[in-house]
Design an enzyme around this catalytic site. Structure first.
Site, PDB file in Angstrom:
ATOM      1  N   ASP A   1       0.361  -1.296  -0.360  1.00  0.00           N
ATOM      2  CA  ASP A   1       0.425  -0.131   0.515  1.00  0.00           C
ATOM      3  C   ASP A   1       0.956   1.369   0.037  1.00  0.00           C
ATOM      4  OD1 ASP A   1      -2.552   1.731   0.372  1.00  0.00           O
ATOM      5  OD2 ASP A   1      -1.661   1.782   2.591  1.00  0.00           O
ATOM      6  N   MET A   2       0.247   2.723  -0.610  1.00  0.00           N
ATOM      7  CA  MET A   2       1.131   3.408  -0.224  1.00  0.00           C
ATOM      8  C   MET A   2       1.011   4.461   0.817  1.00  0.00           C
ATOM      9  SD  MET A   2       1.143   3.980  -4.677  1.00  0.00           S
ATOM     10  CE  MET A   2       3.013   5.810  -3.854  1.00  0.00           C
ATOM     11  N   ASP A   3      -0.069   5.910   0.946  1.00  0.00           N
ATOM     12  CA  ASP A   3      -0.402   6.196   1.791  1.00  0.00           C
ATOM     13  C   ASP A   3      -0.641   5.539   3.303  1.00  0.00           C
ATOM     14  OD1 ASP A   3      -0.584   9.246   0.739  1.00  0.00           O
ATOM     15  OD2 ASP A   3      -1.681   7.641  -0.270  1.00  0.00           O
TER      16      ASP A   3
ATOM     17  N   THR B   1      -2.709  -0.092  -4.434  1.00  0.00           N
ATOM     18  CA  THR B   1      -3.132   1.257  -3.932  1.00  0.00           C
ATOM     19  C   THR B   1      -4.223   1.607  -4.356  1.00  0.00           C
ATOM     20  OG1 THR B   1      -2.454   4.300  -3.422  1.00  0.00           O
ATOM     21  CG2 THR B   1      -2.150   2.335  -5.924  1.00  0.00           C
ATOM     22  N   GLY B   2      -4.752   2.634  -3.372  1.00  0.00           N
ATOM     23  CA  GLY B   2      -6.552   3.260  -3.980  1.00  0.00           C
ATOM     24  C   GLY B   2      -6.027   4.786  -4.490  1.00  0.00           C
TER      25      GLY B   2
ATOM     26  N   LYS C   1      -8.052  -4.936  -3.376  1.00  0.00           N
ATOM     27  CA  LYS C   1      -6.805  -5.056  -3.380  1.00  0.00           C
ATOM     28  C   LYS C   1      -6.424  -6.489  -3.436  1.00  0.00           C
ATOM     29  CE  LYS C   1      -5.338  -1.089  -1.024  1.00  0.00           C
ATOM     30  NZ  LYS C   1      -4.695  -0.333  -0.443  1.00  0.00           N
TER      31      LYS C   1
ATOM     32  N   ASP D   1      -2.013  -0.446   5.602  1.00  0.00           N
ATOM     33  CA  ASP D   1      -2.464   0.430   7.037  1.00  0.00           C
ATOM     34  C   ASP D   1      -4.367   0.437   7.290  1.00  0.00           C
ATOM     35  OD1 ASP D   1      -3.016   3.495   6.846  1.00  0.00           O
ATOM     36  OD2 ASP D   1      -2.628   2.278   5.118  1.00  0.00           O
ATOM     37  N   SER D   2      -4.803   0.468   6.758  1.00  0.00           N
ATOM     38  CA  SER D   2      -6.358   0.262   6.098  1.00  0.00           C
ATOM     39  C   SER D   2      -7.105  -0.288   5.638  1.00  0.00           C
ATOM     40  CB  SER D   2      -6.587   1.960   5.303  1.00  0.00           C
ATOM     41  OG  SER D   2      -5.791   3.351   5.955  1.00  0.00           O
TER      42      SER D   2
ATOM     43  N   ASN E   1      -8.757  -0.598   3.214  1.00  0.00           N
ATOM     44  CA  ASN E   1      -8.891  -1.150   1.950  1.00  0.00           C
ATOM     45  C   ASN E   1      -7.592  -2.007   1.581  1.00  0.00           C
ATOM     46  OD1 ASN E   1      -6.712   0.951   2.322  1.00  0.00           O
ATOM     47  ND2 ASN E   1      -7.491   2.039   0.014  1.00  0.00           N
TER      48      ASN E   1
END
Length: 248
Positions: free
Chosen positions: A10-12, A44-45, A175, A198-199, A201
């Site tokens: 994941d990114m953010d 990623t989202g 994902k 982390d989230s 998603n």
């Protein structure tokens, strides 16, 4: 040799710190993972246009899962599949968000529309369909009400990238499903995938991966579902995870 052939990041809140940067330490450990034969990719989202600079910085030519799985890429610039939100669904989402004074945004193939530049009509040309819708509220009760309304329709995959938002994809698009398509492409098993997030998603991705790693800053539900918890995104948690679980 690592037991894992693919690392999905994941990114953010995960590979990116609060300044939206990938630190030199994390870059170095991603480079070591790649040098060891592990395919490192983003799941990623974000839309693909906003991650191109990060891909170049890391020198990656690996598959991508973007917009929470609405797009799957065999490599940067090479779309493999795309899942869309119908125009009437976006009209429904827009009415729900604007009627409750939420901030909202949505992605098409080519554009990002927000509260500030929302188009006059939602009908999209065939080559630029809707892909993901998001809304934000600081009122947990409003978010809970909207989530319940949307869940009752049976049309949507509902997640978040923050406790203050809801992200909406077509039902079943997430994902994890995007990663399964990448695994088919690369001829590897999901058991050979490690993933960091982390989230909410990221939740299905961490559950489906052979090794699901939650960031130290992850939402509690994500930590509970993960196989391991690493440092925060401000502590080079991805680098720690690579060092501890993939290259030990």
């Amino acid at each position: 040799m690592s037991a894992y052939k693919l690392l999905a990041l994941d990114m953010d809140g995960t590979v990116l710190n609060a300044a939206h940067e990938i630190t030199d330490t994390t870059c170095q450990w991603i480079g070591q993972a790649v040098a060891s034969g592990i395919t490192v990719m983003f799941a990623t989202g974000r839309e693909v246009q906003s991650i191109e600079g990060y891909i170049r910085k890391l020198g990656l030519n690996s598959p991508l899962v973007t917009l929470n799985g609405s797009e799957v890429w065999s490599a940067p610039g090479k779309i493999m599949m795309r899942h869309v939100l119908q125009d009437e669904w976006v009209a429904e989402l827009y009415a729900l968000a604007s009627g409750r004074h939420c901030r909202y945004w949505a992605y098409t193939v080519n554009d990002v529309f927000t509260t500030r530049n929302w188009p006059g009509h939602v009908r999209r040309p065939a080559d630029d369909p809707w892909l993901k819708f998001g809304l934000h509220s600081d009122d947990p009760a409003v978010l809970a009400q909207i989530r319940d309304i949307l869940a009752e329709t049976g049309r949507y995959e509902l997640t978040n990238s923050s406790p203050r938002n809801i992200e909406v994809n077509p039902l079943g698009i997430n994902k994890a499903n995007g990663l399964r398509e990448v695994c088919r492409l690369l001829d590897i098993r999901m058991e050979e995938v490690a993933a960091c997030g982390d989230s909410l998603n990221d939740l299905e991705m961490l559950r489906a991966a052979g090794l699901g790693i939650a960031m130290g800053n992850a939402q509690e539900a994500v930590k509970q579902a993960a196989d391991a918890v690493t440092g925060t995104n401000e502590e080079d948690g991805v680098a720690q995870a690579i060092r501890t679980y993939l290259l030990n």
